[in-house]
Design a protein around this motif. Structure first.
Motif, PDB file in Angstrom:
ATOM      1  N   ILE A 331       0.795  -1.240   0.000  1.00 46.69           N
ATOM      2  CA  ILE A 331       0.000   0.000   0.000  1.00 46.69           C
ATOM      3  C   ILE A 331       0.828   1.292   0.000  1.00 46.69           C
ATOM      4  N   PRO A 332       1.701   1.491  -1.017  1.00 49.33           N
ATOM      5  CA  PRO A 332       2.448   2.762  -1.048  1.00 49.33           C
ATOM      6  C   PRO A 332       1.524   3.978  -1.036  1.00 49.33           C
ATOM      7  N   GLN A 333       0.409   3.896  -1.776  1.00 49.60           N
ATOM      8  CA  GLN A 333      -0.576   4.980  -1.735  1.00 49.60           C
ATOM      9  C   GLN A 333      -1.851   4.410  -1.117  1.00 49.60           C
ATOM     10  N   PHE A 334      -2.327   5.075  -0.074  1.00 50.83           N
ATOM     11  CA  PHE A 334      -3.459   4.513   0.659  1.00 50.83           C
ATOM     12  C   PHE A 334      -4.121   5.616   1.470  1.00 50.83           C
ATOM     13  N   PRO A 335      -5.004   6.381   0.828  1.00 54.77           N
ATOM     14  CA  PRO A 335      -5.651   7.487   1.545  1.00 54.77           C
ATOM     15  C   PRO A 335      -6.596   6.973   2.630  1.00 54.77           C
ATOM     16  N   VAL A 336      -6.908   7.852   3.573  1.00 52.61           N
ATOM     17  CA  VAL A 336      -7.713   7.453   4.725  1.00 52.61           C
ATOM     18  C   VAL A 336      -9.075   6.915   4.300  1.00 52.61           C
ATOM     19  N   GLU A 337      -9.608   7.413   3.207  1.00 52.88           N
ATOM     20  CA  GLU A 337     -10.918   6.931   2.731  1.00 52.88           C
ATOM     21  C   GLU A 337     -10.852   5.435   2.401  1.00 52.88           C
ATOM     22  N   LEU A 338      -9.735   4.996   1.808  1.00 49.66           N
ATOM     23  CA  LEU A 338      -9.589   3.565   1.505  1.00 49.66           C
ATOM     24  C   LEU A 338      -9.343   2.762   2.783  1.00 49.66           C
ATOM     25  N   ALA A 339      -8.626   3.375   3.727  1.00 50.16           N
ATOM     26  CA  ALA A 339      -8.427   2.691   5.013  1.00 50.16           C
ATOM     27  C   ALA A 339      -9.774   2.461   5.695  1.00 50.16           C
ATOM     28  N   ASP A 340     -10.655   3.445   5.622  1.00 48.26           N
ATOM     29  CA  ASP A 340     -11.996   3.298   6.212  1.00 48.26           C
ATOM     30  C   ASP A 340     -12.749   2.146   5.561  1.00 48.26           C
ATOM     31  N   ARG A 341     -12.713   2.099   4.232  1.00 44.06           N
ATOM     32  CA  ARG A 341     -13.474   1.067   3.509  1.00 44.06           C
ATOM     33  C   ARG A 341     -12.891  -0.325   3.747  1.00 44.06           C
ATOM     34  N   ALA A 342     -11.549  -0.433   3.735  1.00 39.89           N
ATOM     35  CA  ALA A 342     -10.921  -1.738   3.985  1.00 39.89           C
ATOM     36  C   ALA A 342     -11.252  -2.218   5.397  1.00 39.89           C
ATOM     37  N   ASN A 343     -11.152  -1.315   6.347  1.00 40.80           N
ATOM     38  CA  ASN A 343     -11.416  -1.669   7.743  1.00 40.80           C
ATOM     39  C   ASN A 343     -12.871  -2.105   7.941  1.00 40.80           C
TER      40      ASN A 343
END
Ligand SMILES: [Zn+2]
Length: 483
Positions: A331-343
């Motif tokens: 995950i070199p690029q991983f904005p918080v929005e994607l962290a929310d969705r993955a979580n």
């Protein structure tokens, strides 16, 4: 690395597990071996939650990783020391676990420098070409491999060189020696658990640095295990790359899910899930979810990870994956929005793989992740494309610099406590074993006694950290004179 982050002065290991931990663990009477650490810093055994140790354990020749040396003279000294173990005429090799960037000259040793070693020497960097000495040059040229006058091998010759070495030098016995040496080397750097994430499948012998037969490459490790001689724990993932349009569908993943067992084995070797590629597109993910297995894919850019998460949301809507601990790594690029969705769908992320990267703000966003509820852990991804040495990786995570000293992480660096937590207790979730990664009563007796205090040494010295004493399940697997 327990929940309270206690620092204690004594630990008792009994029957392979910590039986008491604290400052007032009393003398135990007869039958207990007492080891005085002489004030040294001990840490939980390091868990590398995604690397390619099985590739490292299947290299041809007397394989000799060079991830602990930071100058060319030290590299030559390590190779000369190694030659004492190696019969005259046999190859000393380093294939993968070395990078030109770790040396101030930013190059591999030359033929002239390697001629100080009186065995054939073949060094192939994780990224870049190979270098050999005169003895190895003569042998390879006799096999039709083109070697430049300065010992460099590049282009198609590189593939032929490694293929030839594999054809000529690999036997079940040399592979077993290589497997033991690989685990032993990283035990000397404090790693007690490896989660291997596979290789590119080669049915026969091929020349790619990341290629192996994924159906037979574990055999030398299984042989070591039968001997009761594993120097570290190994967790095995299965890598699949079926085409999404294959007919019949899922030609390798389908049989894997039907005929093998996830999370099966014992404390030394245990299978896991499908990683670091799942293959088969959306239908591959659907099959993994329906089988109740874990799946992991890596990602190298924002567009790709966005697609990975979208696909997993699609699958999760059909077959919930929330309890299967699926993983996305790098995950070199991983904005918080994607962290929310993955979580939200129970996915965890593995971060690391920094020391040999270049650029600015190359990620991953460590600081953001530390304050986010998503599960995160540490991986090196080393063995073929980068280094496994945890201290080179932790150096990058805490300084934000690569091995050339260039800043690559922007404002995302972590504290040493945070970085070490990622490489120990945080990885319980990814290994899916709660009794590893921290020194607590009931946990497996895994620890490393370091040659320096990794919490206080200067940044540059952190890179040179070694283990003086590594213990796995109460068994001393590496002892550099402390006992
Ligand atoms: Zn990998």
């Amino acid at each position: 690395m327990d929940a309270a982050n206690r620092t204690v002065s004594r630990a008792l290991i009994r029957g392979g597990r910590f039986a008491a931990v604290g400052d007032n663990v009393g003398d135990q009477g007869r039958g207990v071996r007492r080891i005085d650490l002489k004030g040294r810093t001990a840490i939980p055994g390091i868990i590398d939650a995604h690397n390619h140790i099985v590739l490292v354990g299947n290299r041809p020749g007397w394989h000799t990783p060079l991830e602990h040396v930071l100058t060319i003279p030290d590299a030559i000294a390590a190779l000369r020391k190694r030659s004492a173990d190696v019969p005259r005429g046999e190859f000393i090799t380093t294939i993968g676990p070395v990078a030109a960037m770790q040396f101030p000259e930013s190059r591999l040793p030359t033929l002239q420098e390697l001629d100080a070693v009186d065995r054939p020497v073949y060094i192939q960097a994780a990224q870049g070409g190979a270098r050999v000495n005169s003895l190895a040059k003569a042998w390879l040229e006799s096999k039709g491999v083109a070697v430049a006058a300065d010992g460099a091998i590049a282009g198609p010759a590189l593939n032929l060189a490694l293929k030839t070495l594999r054809q000529e030098l690999l036997t079940p016995e040399t592979r077993k020696r290589g497997a033991r040496d690989a685990l032993q080397y990283y035990a000397s750097l404090g790693i007690t658990t490896h989660r291997d994430c596979g290789a590119f499948h080669a049915e026969g012998i091929e020349g790619g640095i990341a290629s192996e037969n994924v159906y037979t490459m574990h055999q030398p490790f299984l042989a070591l295990h039968r001997d009761g001689a594993m120097p570290a724990r190994l967790r095995i993932e299965f890598l699949h790359q079926d085409s999404p349009t294959a007919n019949p569908p899922l030609p390798t993943l389908g049989p894997r899910l039907r005929n093998s067992f996830p999370f099966f084995g014992d404390e030394w070797i245990r299978t896991g899930g499908i990683a670091e590629f799942t293959g088969g597109g959306l239908d591959g993910l659907r099959a993994i979810a329906r089988a109740g297995w874990r799946g992991e894919d890596h990602t190298l850019n924002l567009a790709n990870v966005t697609q990975l998460i979208k696909d997993r949301e699609t699958v999760n809507a059909e077959t919930p994956i929330g309890n299967l601990r699926w993983i996305i790594s790098h995950i070199p690029q991983f904005p918080v929005e994607l962290a929310d969705r993955a979580n939200a769908i129970g996915i965890g992320v593995l971060v690391g793989w920094g020391p040999t990267r270049t650029g600015t703000n190359v990620g991953p966003p460590y600081r953001m992740l530390m304050s986010h509820p998503i599960k995160k852990g540490y991986h090196s991804d080393g063995g073929d494309i980068t280094v496994i040495n945890p201290w080179l990786n932790l150096y990058t995570i805490v300084t934000g610099k690569n091995l050339a000293g260039q800043p690559i992480l922007g404002d995302q660096a972590l504290s040493r406590q945070e970085a070490l937590w990622l490489a120990t207790a945080a990885n319980k979730w990814f290994i899916w074993e709660d009794d590893l990664g921290s020194i607590e009563v009931g946990n497996r007796g895994d620890l490393a006694v370091l040659d320096r205090d990794c919490f206080t040494v200067a940044d540059d010295d952190l890179r040179r950290t070694r283990s003086l004493l590594t213990v796995v399940g109460g068994r001393i697997v590496h002892n550099d004179g402390l006992v």
